[in-house]
Scaffold this motif. Structure first.
Motif, PDB file in Angstrom:
ATOM      1  N   VAL A  48       0.765  -1.135  -0.092  1.00 12.42           N
ATOM      2  CA  VAL A  48       0.226  -0.144   0.007  1.00 12.42           C
ATOM      3  C   VAL A  48       0.961   1.277  -0.034  1.00 12.42           C
ATOM      4  N   GLU A  49       0.502   2.100  -0.892  1.00  9.85           N
ATOM      5  CA  GLU A  49       1.376   3.272  -1.109  1.00  9.85           C
ATOM      6  C   GLU A  49       0.480   4.595  -0.732  1.00  9.85           C
ATOM      7  N   LEU A  50       0.650   5.366   0.318  1.00 12.88           N
ATOM      8  CA  LEU A  50      -0.043   6.466   0.693  1.00 12.88           C
ATOM      9  C   LEU A  50       0.511   7.555   0.105  1.00 12.88           C
ATOM     10  N   VAL A  51      -0.150   8.507  -0.610  1.00  8.59           N
ATOM     11  CA  VAL A  51       0.345   9.914  -1.220  1.00  8.59           C
ATOM     12  C   VAL A  51      -0.751  10.980  -0.795  1.00  8.59           C
ATOM     13  N   LEU A  77      -9.828   5.271   5.806  1.00 12.49           N
ATOM     14  CA  LEU A  77      -8.590   5.772   6.315  1.00 12.49           C
ATOM     15  C   LEU A  77      -9.052   6.725   7.418  1.00 12.49           C
ATOM     16  N   THR A  78      -8.172   6.224   8.473  1.00 16.76           N
ATOM     17  CA  THR A  78      -8.283   7.088   9.804  1.00 16.76           C
ATOM     18  C   THR A  78      -7.122   7.651  10.243  1.00 16.76           C
ATOM     19  N   GLN A  79      -7.103   8.959  10.357  1.00 17.26           N
ATOM     20  CA  GLN A  79      -6.098   9.859  11.133  1.00 17.26           C
ATOM     21  C   GLN A  79      -6.263  10.217  12.554  1.00 17.26           C
ATOM     22  N   THR A  80      -5.103   9.778  13.264  1.00 17.34           N
ATOM     23  CA  THR A  80      -5.127  10.457  14.516  1.00 17.34           C
ATOM     24  C   THR A  80      -4.111  11.356  14.740  1.00 17.34           C
ATOM     25  N   ALA A  81      -4.847  12.577  15.192  1.00 15.18           N
ATOM     26  CA  ALA A  81      -3.775  13.754  15.644  1.00 15.18           C
ATOM     27  C   ALA A  81      -4.449  14.377  16.977  1.00 15.18           C
ATOM     28  N   SER A  82      -3.323  14.438  17.889  1.00 11.22           N
ATOM     29  CA  SER A  82      -3.853  15.121  18.973  1.00 11.22           C
ATOM     30  C   SER A  82      -4.834  14.250  19.725  1.00 11.22           C
ATOM     31  N   GLY A  83      -4.790  13.179  19.836  1.00  8.42           N
ATOM     32  CA  GLY A  83      -5.898  12.336  20.217  1.00  8.42           C
ATOM     33  C   GLY A  83      -7.406  12.305  19.636  1.00  8.42           C
ATOM     34  N   PRO A 101     -10.562  12.553  -1.932  1.00  7.85           N
ATOM     35  CA  PRO A 101     -10.341  14.004  -2.106  1.00  7.85           C
ATOM     36  C   PRO A 101     -10.737  15.019  -1.186  1.00  7.85           C
ATOM     37  N   GLY A 102      -9.944  15.886  -0.949  1.00  6.82           N
ATOM     38  CA  GLY A 102     -10.356  17.069   0.226  1.00  6.82           C
ATOM     39  C   GLY A 102      -9.725  16.734   1.639  1.00  6.82           C
ATOM     40  N   PHE A 103      -9.471  15.458   1.872  1.00  9.59           N
ATOM     41  CA  PHE A 103      -8.820  15.047   3.284  1.00  9.59           C
ATOM     42  C   PHE A 103      -7.477  15.476   3.359  1.00  9.59           C
ATOM     43  N   ILE A 104      -7.234  16.263   4.279  1.00  7.63           N
ATOM     44  CA  ILE A 104      -5.819  16.618   4.504  1.00  7.63           C
ATOM     45  C   ILE A 104      -5.175  15.958   5.495  1.00  7.63           C
ATOM     46  N   ALA A 105      -3.884  15.254   5.236  1.00 10.11           N
ATOM     47  CA  ALA A 105      -3.275  14.428   5.955  1.00 10.11           C
ATOM     48  C   ALA A 105      -2.299  15.339   6.896  1.00 10.11           C
ATOM     49  N   ALA A 106      -2.474  15.481   8.216  1.00 10.82           N
ATOM     50  CA  ALA A 106      -1.775  16.613   8.757  1.00 10.82           C
ATOM     51  C   ALA A 106      -0.333  15.835   9.132  1.00 10.82           C
ATOM     52  N   LYS A 107       0.778  16.635   9.346  1.00 15.47           N
ATOM     53  CA  LYS A 107       2.046  16.255   9.397  1.00 15.47           C
ATOM     54  C   LYS A 107       2.291  15.598  10.642  1.00 15.47           C
ATOM     55  N   GLY A 108       2.938  14.520  10.961  1.00 17.09           N
ATOM     56  CA  GLY A 108       3.363  13.833  12.199  1.00 17.09           C
ATOM     57  C   GLY A 108       2.106  13.174  12.606  1.00 17.09           C
ATOM     58  N   THR A 109       1.151  12.785  12.025  1.00 15.81           N
ATOM     59  CA  THR A 109      -0.064  11.997  12.494  1.00 15.81           C
ATOM     60  C   THR A 109       0.101  10.553  12.206  1.00 15.81           C
ATOM     61  N   LYS A 110      -0.626   9.893  12.823  1.00 14.40           N
ATOM     62  CA  LYS A 110      -0.780   8.486  12.481  1.00 14.40           C
ATOM     63  C   LYS A 110      -1.977   8.316  11.495  1.00 14.40           C
ATOM     64  N   ILE A 111      -1.817   7.504  10.323  1.00 16.84           N
ATOM     65  CA  ILE A 111      -2.925   7.115   9.341  1.00 16.84           C
ATOM     66  C   ILE A 111      -3.017   5.668   9.405  1.00 16.84           C
ATOM     67  N   VAL A 112      -4.128   5.244   9.502  1.00 16.74           N
ATOM     68  CA  VAL A 112      -4.510   3.742   9.255  1.00 16.74           C
ATOM     69  C   VAL A 112      -5.515   3.621   8.085  1.00 16.74           C
ATOM     70  N   VAL A 113      -4.795   2.732   7.232  1.00 14.72           N
ATOM     71  CA  VAL A 113      -5.625   2.339   6.091  1.00 14.72           C
ATOM     72  C   VAL A 113      -6.286   0.883   6.096  1.00 14.72           C
ATOM     73  N   ALA A 114      -7.512   0.901   6.030  1.00 16.78           N
ATOM     74  CA  ALA A 114      -8.286  -0.298   6.379  1.00 16.78           C
ATOM     75  C   ALA A 114      -8.883  -0.850   4.616  1.00 16.78           C
ATOM     76  N   LEU A 115      -8.419  -1.862   4.332  1.00 12.36           N
ATOM     77  CA  LEU A 115      -9.020  -2.390   2.857  1.00 12.36           C
ATOM     78  C   LEU A 115      -9.778  -3.678   2.977  1.00 12.36           C
ATOM     79  N   THR A 116     -10.912  -3.803   2.284  1.00  7.76           N
ATOM     80  CA  THR A 116     -11.540  -4.912   2.258  1.00  7.76           C
ATOM     81  C   THR A 116     -11.666  -5.682   0.930  1.00  7.76           C
ATOM     82  N   THR A 125      -2.964  -1.084   7.164  1.00 10.56           N
ATOM     83  CA  THR A 125      -1.577  -0.675   7.128  1.00 10.56           C
ATOM     84  C   THR A 125      -1.439   0.709   7.887  1.00 10.56           C
ATOM     85  N   THR A 126      -0.420   0.915   8.367  1.00  5.81           N
ATOM     86  CA  THR A 126      -0.313   2.151   9.439  1.00  5.81           C
ATOM     87  C   THR A 126       0.849   2.872   8.646  1.00  5.81           C
TER      88      THR A 126
END
Length: 130
Positions: A48-51, A77-83, A101-116, A125-126
């Protein structure tokens, strides 16, 4: 009858030793090099490649360097930032690409991608954004 390694000769022993020490597992899943300038993670056989960009987040999926059809998968996708957790659906965007589209990934956060996958198996993938 037991196998006698010494009957093979020094050259055969050297070749067998070299082959035993060759790191073939590193190449079993294809290239881990990002193909789209993103971050790469493996989950089982799936790469999985996250861009993350200013217009949203894209995910590219492949297996042993072969693109997987994004239209066959459901994904979030689930982003965790500051709890705080933020979720977004990833939609097929042609080929092996899924987009939020439109989802902004903040720097220094955890993103979990769940695929079925088509069989119903879940792939996770994290990523840690930079």
């Amino acid at each position: 009858m037991p196998f006698d390694l010494m009957k093979l000769g020094p050259a055969a022993i050297a070749i067998a030793a070299a082959l035993a020490l060759t790191p073939t597992a590193a190449f079993a899943h294809g290239s881990m090099k990002p193909q789209h300038g993103g971050l790469v993670q493996m989950s089982g056989e799936t790469m999985v490649e996250l861009v993350a960009g200013p217009k949203g987040v894209d995910i590219f999926i492949s297996e042993e360097d072969e693109p997987l059809p994004a239209s066959a998968y459901t994904a979030t996708l689930t982003q965790t930032a500051s709890g705080q957790k933020t979720q977004a659906a990833l939609k097929p965007a042609g080929g092996n690409k899924l987009s939020a589209p439109g989802f902004i990934a903040a720097k220094g956060t955890k993103i979990v991608v769940a695929l079925t996958d088509p069989s119903g198996a879940k792939i996770f993938t994290t990523f840690q954004t930079r």
